[in-house]
Design a protein around this motif. Structure first.
Motif, PDB file in Angstrom:
ATOM      1  N   ALA A  66       0.856  -1.184   0.000  1.00  0.00           N
ATOM      2  CA  ALA A  66       0.000   0.000   0.000  1.00  0.00           C
ATOM      3  C   ALA A  66       0.888   1.228   0.000  1.00  0.00           C
ATOM      4  CB  ALA A  66      -0.920   0.005   1.220  1.00  0.00           C
ATOM      5  N   VAL A  67       0.314   2.349  -0.441  1.00  0.00           N
ATOM      6  CA  VAL A  67       1.020   3.630  -0.419  1.00  0.00           C
ATOM      7  C   VAL A  67       0.210   4.595   0.439  1.00  0.00           C
ATOM      8  CG1 VAL A  67       1.763   5.613  -1.784  1.00  0.00           C
ATOM      9  CG2 VAL A  67       2.112   3.300  -2.659  1.00  0.00           C
ATOM     10  N   VAL A  68       0.852   5.140   1.454  1.00  0.00           N
ATOM     11  CA  VAL A  68       0.223   6.102   2.351  1.00  0.00           C
ATOM     12  C   VAL A  68       0.713   7.492   1.989  1.00  0.00           C
ATOM     13  CG1 VAL A  68      -0.011   6.872   4.743  1.00  0.00           C
ATOM     14  CG2 VAL A  68       0.015   4.422   4.214  1.00  0.00           C
ATOM     15  N   PRO A  96      -4.781   8.213   1.604  1.00  0.00           N
ATOM     16  CA  PRO A  96      -4.466   9.546   2.122  1.00  0.00           C
ATOM     17  C   PRO A  96      -4.582   9.536   3.655  1.00  0.00           C
ATOM     18  CG  PRO A  96      -6.027   9.675   0.288  1.00  0.00           C
ATOM     19  CD  PRO A  96      -5.951   8.235   0.710  1.00  0.00           C
ATOM     20  N   HIS A  97      -3.584  10.113   4.333  1.00  0.00           N
ATOM     21  CA  HIS A  97      -3.547  10.117   5.798  1.00  0.00           C
ATOM     22  C   HIS A  97      -3.298  11.545   6.259  1.00  0.00           C
ATOM     23  CE1 HIS A  97      -3.108   8.300   9.752  1.00  0.00           C
ATOM     24  NE2 HIS A  97      -1.997   8.988   9.932  1.00  0.00           N
ATOM     25  N   ARG A  98      -4.260  12.127   6.963  1.00  0.00           N
ATOM     26  CA  ARG A  98      -4.213  13.552   7.297  1.00  0.00           C
ATOM     27  C   ARG A  98      -4.039  13.819   8.792  1.00  0.00           C
ATOM     28  NH1 ARG A  98      -7.593  13.275   2.654  1.00  0.00           N
ATOM     29  NH2 ARG A  98      -7.066  14.878   1.107  1.00  0.00           N
ATOM     30  N   VAL A 112       5.508   5.122   2.333  1.00  0.00           N
ATOM     31  CA  VAL A 112       4.925   6.334   2.905  1.00  0.00           C
ATOM     32  C   VAL A 112       5.517   7.531   2.171  1.00  0.00           C
ATOM     33  CG1 VAL A 112       4.721   7.795   4.953  1.00  0.00           C
ATOM     34  CG2 VAL A 112       4.552   5.303   5.176  1.00  0.00           C
ATOM     35  N   ILE A 113       4.645   8.369   1.615  1.00  0.00           N
ATOM     36  CA  ILE A 113       5.080   9.615   0.979  1.00  0.00           C
ATOM     37  C   ILE A 113       4.677  10.741   1.918  1.00  0.00           C
ATOM     38  CG2 ILE A 113       5.051  11.034  -1.095  1.00  0.00           C
ATOM     39  CD1 ILE A 113       3.922   8.660  -2.626  1.00  0.00           C
ATOM     40  N   PRO A 122       3.679  19.309  11.257  1.00  0.00           N
ATOM     41  CA  PRO A 122       3.781  18.252  12.273  1.00  0.00           C
ATOM     42  C   PRO A 122       3.284  16.903  11.767  1.00  0.00           C
ATOM     43  CG  PRO A 122       2.872  20.255  13.239  1.00  0.00           C
ATOM     44  CD  PRO A 122       2.926  20.475  11.757  1.00  0.00           C
ATOM     45  N   GLU A 123       2.245  16.918  10.956  1.00  0.00           N
ATOM     46  CA  GLU A 123       1.685  15.660  10.448  1.00  0.00           C
ATOM     47  C   GLU A 123       2.682  14.938   9.544  1.00  0.00           C
ATOM     48  OE1 GLU A 123      -1.469  18.309  11.797  1.00  0.00           O
ATOM     49  OE2 GLU A 123       0.147  18.609  10.342  1.00  0.00           O
ATOM     50  N   ALA A 124       3.293  15.681   8.613  1.00  0.00           N
ATOM     51  CA  ALA A 124       4.252  15.066   7.695  1.00  0.00           C
ATOM     52  C   ALA A 124       5.515  14.620   8.423  1.00  0.00           C
ATOM     53  CB  ALA A 124       4.605  16.036   6.573  1.00  0.00           C
ATOM     54  N   LEU A 125       5.992  15.430   9.360  1.00  0.00           N
ATOM     55  CA  LEU A 125       7.203  15.074  10.095  1.00  0.00           C
ATOM     56  C   LEU A 125       6.987  13.806  10.924  1.00  0.00           C
ATOM     57  CD1 LEU A 125       8.397  18.586  11.356  1.00  0.00           C
ATOM     58  CD2 LEU A 125       9.249  17.284   9.395  1.00  0.00           C
TER      59      LEU A 125
END
Length: 397
Positions: A66-68, A96-98, A112-113, A122-125
């Motif tokens: 899977a790709v997140v 998509p993960h928000r 994970v991208i 903060p979410e991406a980090l």
């Protein structure tokens, strides 16, 4: 121009502003119109930067489970674009993960991208750090020399730099193209150089049509903005691809013009939200409207709905039948008829182009400009959003 009404204190539209080039420049000191006009250049630059990142090595380890797509706001929309352009036959789920971190099931079999225009979301980090801890394949997209780049380098993961020249909401294409090219490297999506070139050319052409010097009667973005002025916009997409564009328009109308918006899929709307057309802001409003009131000063207290229908007449190359498309087109026709019967105005933006990516671009470009012109017509600076800045300050205390 103070953009306010003496009777109610609320901002009203100054139509003359949209055809006054000097007034537009004065009202847009941060250059949101200029940044939005750079969409085609963003496609070209990001494709070049992604090529330098050597994303092809991602395919060496085979297809992931899977790709997140980890990001929030405009960065999060890139996951919607990847999933939609890849289509229903995509061999890998796109998630998509928000929120912070990554789903609990993510592990070494996944990719994970992590995306952040500033490189410090903060979410991406948190997602990048969690992916590295769990042994998932990580790709990061964001501002160079940022914390996100440091995490990617520490994990020996590919990093695609996106120069921070504009707010994230004006950088959709700069963030999206690297994500699509990651998907291509993983065998998920068919996006070639011709598709990117045609998409960039489409964005350039629409930027020219929507330029500040083009007057309202020939400028589709200014015309759409004037139609939406003073209304509650409802933006529906007739297909999955058009729905991504509809939600994007909802984002920009809220952020740039500060308008409350209902946005989503036309199919879902037909299961309930289409009833808004019969509500107090739709057709029912006619029964209580003061027929002697001046429609230009809002004195009757009525705010009306305005439907924006984004229609995608393109065929997905992976579809075995055009039946789903026929259903979507019939729904779009039905909504236009329902709106007309209830006296609710309906604007239609129709996709153009061959590839899914070019069609998406054609549905995004004019609405992007329209949200900025709507802000400027109300005397609002589309770049500065005080509530957003204040919220960040309060949340970081």
């Amino acid at each position: 121009m103070d953009g306010t009404s003496g009777l109610s204190g609320r901002r009203v539209v100054d139509e003359a502003t949209l055809d006054d080039v000097e007034a537009l420049a004065e009202g847009d000191p941060g250059g949101m119109l200029r940044f939005t006009a750079s969409a085609g250049a963003q496609v070209r630059e990001s494709a070049s930067l992604a090529a330098e990142a050597n994303l092809a090595v991602l395919g060496d380890e085979g297809r992931p489970r899977a790709v997140v797509i980890a990001g929030i706001g405009t960065a999060g929309r890139t996951g919607d674009v990847l999933a939609t352009v890849a289509g229903p036959r995509c061999p890998v789920p796109v998630i998509p993960h928000r929120s912070a971190g990554v789903p609990g099931w993510v592990g070494a079999a996944d990719v994970v991208i992590a995306i952040s225009a500033s490189g410090r979301s903060p979410e991406a980090l948190a997602a990048a750090e969690a992916a590295a801890r769990r042994g998932a394949r990580l790709v990061a997209v964001g501002a160079p020399d940022s914390r996100l780049q440091s995490i990617a380098e520490g994990a020996r993961a590919p990093f695609v730099p996106v120069p921070r020249r504009a707010p994230a909401r004006a950088s959709l294409w700069a963030l999206t193209v690297p994500v699509l090219l990651v998907g291509r490297a993983l065998g998920m999506v068919k996006v070639n150089e011709a598709d990117l070139a045609e998409t960039a050319a489409r964005l350039d052409a629409d930027a020219d049509r929507c330029r500040p010097t083009a007057e309202s009667f020939v400028n589709p973005a200014k015309s759409l903005a004037l139609g939406l002025a003073g209304s509650i916009p409802i933006v529906w997409g007739s297909s999955p691809l058009a729905t991504v564009a509809a939600r994007r328009f909802g984002d920009t109308l809220s952020a740039n013009a500060r308008y409350p918006v209902v946005a989503g899929a036309l199919g879902e709307a037909g299961r309930g939200r289409v009833g808004l057309l019969d509500g107090v802001f739709g057709g029912l409003g006619e029964a209580t409207r003061d027929i002697f009131a001046d429609p230009d000063d809002g004195a009757d207290g009525q705010t009306r709905l305005r439907v924006v229908l984004l229609r995608d007449g393109g065929l997905n190359a992976d579809d075995d039948t055009d039946e789903p498309l026929a259903v979507e087109e019939r729904r779009a026709d039905a909504v236009q008829t329902l709106a007309e019967r209830r006296g609710v105005r309906c604007d239609v933006v129709t996709a153009e182009g061959g590839s899914a990516l070019e069609r998406l671009a054609s549905l995004v470009a004019v609405p992007d400009f329209s949200s900025i012109y709507l802000a400027l017509a109300h005397g609002l600076d589309p770049m500065a959003v005080p509530a957003v800045t204040e919220m960040k300050e309060l949340a970081n205390q």
